[in-house]
Design a protein around this motif. Structure first.
Motif, short mmCIF file in Angstrom:
data_model
loop_
_atom_site.label_atom_id
_atom_site.label_comp_id
_atom_site.label_asym_id
_atom_site.label_seq_id
_atom_site.Cartn_x
_atom_site.Cartn_y
_atom_site.Cartn_z
N GLU A 1 9.04 -26.89 36.27
CA GLU A 1 9.62 -26.52 37.56
C GLU A 1 9.02 -25.21 38.04
OE1 GLU A 1 14.21 -27.96 37.19
OE2 GLU A 1 13.67 -26.09 36.18
N HIS A 2 8.91 -25.09 39.36
CA HIS A 2 8.49 -23.81 39.95
C HIS A 2 9.59 -22.80 39.70
CE1 HIS A 2 7.04 -20.86 42.82
NE2 HIS A 2 5.89 -21.51 42.80
N ARG A 3 9.21 -21.58 39.35
CA ARG A 3 10.22 -20.55 39.05
C ARG A 3 11.09 -20.21 40.25
NH1 ARG A 3 10.19 -18.34 34.18
NH2 ARG A 3 8.28 -18.43 32.98
N THR A 4 10.53 -20.31 41.45
CA THR A 4 11.30 -20.03 42.65
C THR A 4 11.80 -21.34 43.23
OG1 THR A 4 9.90 -18.12 43.11
CG2 THR A 4 11.27 -18.95 44.93
N GLY A 5 13.07 -21.61 43.11
CA GLY A 5 13.66 -22.80 43.70
C GLY A 5 13.71 -24.01 42.80
N ALA A 6 13.05 -23.96 41.65
CA ALA A 6 13.09 -25.04 40.65
C ALA A 6 12.54 -26.37 41.15
CB ALA A 6 14.50 -25.20 40.09
N ALA A 7 11.59 -26.35 42.10
CA ALA A 7 10.97 -27.61 42.53
C ALA A 7 10.14 -28.17 41.39
CB ALA A 7 10.08 -27.36 43.75
N PRO A 8 10.18 -29.49 41.16
CA PRO A 8 9.41 -30.08 40.08
C PRO A 8 7.91 -30.05 40.40
CG PRO A 8 10.45 -31.80 41.38
CD PRO A 8 10.95 -30.48 41.91
N VAL A 9 7.09 -29.65 39.42
CA VAL A 9 5.63 -29.54 39.64
C VAL A 9 4.81 -30.24 38.56
CG1 VAL A 9 5.77 -27.44 41.03
CG2 VAL A 9 5.52 -27.26 38.54
N GLY A 10 5.45 -30.76 37.52
CA GLY A 10 4.73 -31.45 36.46
C GLY A 10 5.70 -32.01 35.44
N TYR A 11 5.17 -32.83 34.53
CA TYR A 11 6.02 -33.40 33.50
C TYR A 11 5.16 -34.02 32.41
CZ TYR A 11 4.97 -38.17 34.97
OH TYR A 11 4.32 -39.34 35.24
N SER A 12 5.80 -34.32 31.29
CA SER A 12 5.17 -35.10 30.23
C SER A 12 6.22 -36.00 29.60
CB SER A 12 4.53 -34.21 29.17
OG SER A 12 5.51 -33.47 28.47
N VAL A 13 5.74 -37.09 28.98
CA VAL A 13 6.62 -38.03 28.29
C VAL A 13 6.00 -38.36 26.93
CG1 VAL A 13 7.62 -40.35 28.28
CG2 VAL A 13 7.41 -39.09 30.44
N LEU A 14 6.74 -38.11 25.89
CA LEU A 14 6.41 -38.56 24.54
C LEU A 14 7.30 -39.74 24.23
CD1 LEU A 14 6.42 -35.25 22.45
CD2 LEU A 14 4.44 -36.72 22.86
N THR A 15 6.74 -40.81 23.67
CA THR A 15 7.56 -41.97 23.35
C THR A 15 6.88 -42.84 22.30
OG1 THR A 15 8.93 -43.71 24.36
CG2 THR A 15 6.69 -43.47 25.20
N THR A 16 7.56 -43.88 21.88
CA THR A 16 7.03 -44.81 20.90
C THR A 16 5.72 -45.40 21.41
OG1 THR A 16 9.29 -45.36 20.27
CG2 THR A 16 7.58 -46.91 19.60
N PRO A 17 4.70 -45.45 20.56
CA PRO A 17 3.39 -45.95 21.01
C PRO A 17 3.44 -47.40 21.49
CG PRO A 17 3.16 -44.78 18.94
CD PRO A 17 4.63 -44.95 19.19
N ASN A 18 2.73 -47.64 22.58
CA ASN A 18 2.55 -48.98 23.12
C ASN A 18 1.08 -49.12 23.48
OD1 ASN A 18 2.87 -51.51 24.21
ND2 ASN A 18 3.67 -50.77 26.15
N LEU A 19 0.24 -49.05 22.45
CA LEU A 19 -1.21 -49.07 22.63
C LEU A 19 -1.83 -50.08 21.66
CD1 LEU A 19 -1.68 -45.20 22.72
CD2 LEU A 19 -2.01 -46.75 24.65
N PRO A 20 -2.95 -50.70 22.04
CA PRO A 20 -3.57 -51.70 21.18
C PRO A 20 -4.44 -51.08 20.07
CG PRO A 20 -4.81 -51.52 23.21
CD PRO A 20 -3.62 -50.61 23.34
N VAL A 21 -3.83 -50.22 19.27
CA VAL A 21 -4.48 -49.64 18.09
C VAL A 21 -3.46 -49.68 16.96
CG1 VAL A 21 -6.05 -48.13 19.38
CG2 VAL A 21 -3.81 -47.27 18.67
#
Length: 173
Positions: A66-86
């Motif tokens: 979040e932006h420090r002024t006003g807490a507008a969202p500016v990015g994110y990440s998601v970690l989760t159970t793998p769903n990849l063909p490896v």
């Protein structure tokens, strides 16, 4: 001092994370993929319910920037159970998404989100971080390679009428 802060997302944050997801996907792939295909893809894959489900999953972590002024969202990440063909095992976790809005790029936010993802994965007892990235996205690939990721596979998926080729990366933790 940075103009943003990181925190773990709550279910109430799902609409804000979804907004960043849609905007960042659009700005990343405009000019690469068909506009109508992008809109349909994010409507299906980046709905608030998708993020709320990840937030509620004990095997997932959603981090909101979040932006420090006003807490507008500016990015994110998601970690989760793998769903990849490896081949995967119980020590693996997938960095399913990591995005920043253009105004936050070049501020160190991507590095901070990656550092937080690694910290969270280690806290979950994971030993390897996996991710998939569009093979022709040279900027993202260079970022991941600087972070110590190596290519371990490939996959194809559709975004509307476009068949996309991803590179799958892994990094030991």
């Amino acid at each position: 001092m940075t103009d943003w802060r990181l925190r773990r997302a709550s279910v109430e944050d799902a609409p804000a994370v979804a907004l960043v997801a849609c905007a960042s996907f659009l700005t990343t792939f405009a000019g690469i993929l068909d506009g109508a295909d992008i809109v349909a893809h994010v409507a299906k894959n980046s709905a608030p319910t998708t993020f709320a489900a990840w937030v509620g999953d004990p095997d997932s972590v959603v981090t909101l920037a979040e932006h420090r002024t006003g807490a507008a969202p500016v990015g994110y990440s998601v970690l989760t159970t793998p769903n990849l063909p490896v081949d995967t095992d119980s020590g693996d976790i997938e960095l399913r998404r990591i995005y920043t809005l253009p105004g936050a790029q070049g501020t160190g936010l991507g590095h901070a989100l990656m550092h937080q993802a690694i910290t969270d994965a280690l806290a979950m007892g994971r030993t390897r971080l996996l991710l998939g990235v569009l093979g022709r996205n040279a900027r993202a690939r260079a970022f991941y390679e600087r972070q110590g990721f190596d290519v371990v596979g490939q996959r194809q998926y559709r975004v509307g009428s476009a068949l996309c080729d991803d590179v799958i990366y892994a990094r030991p933790l």
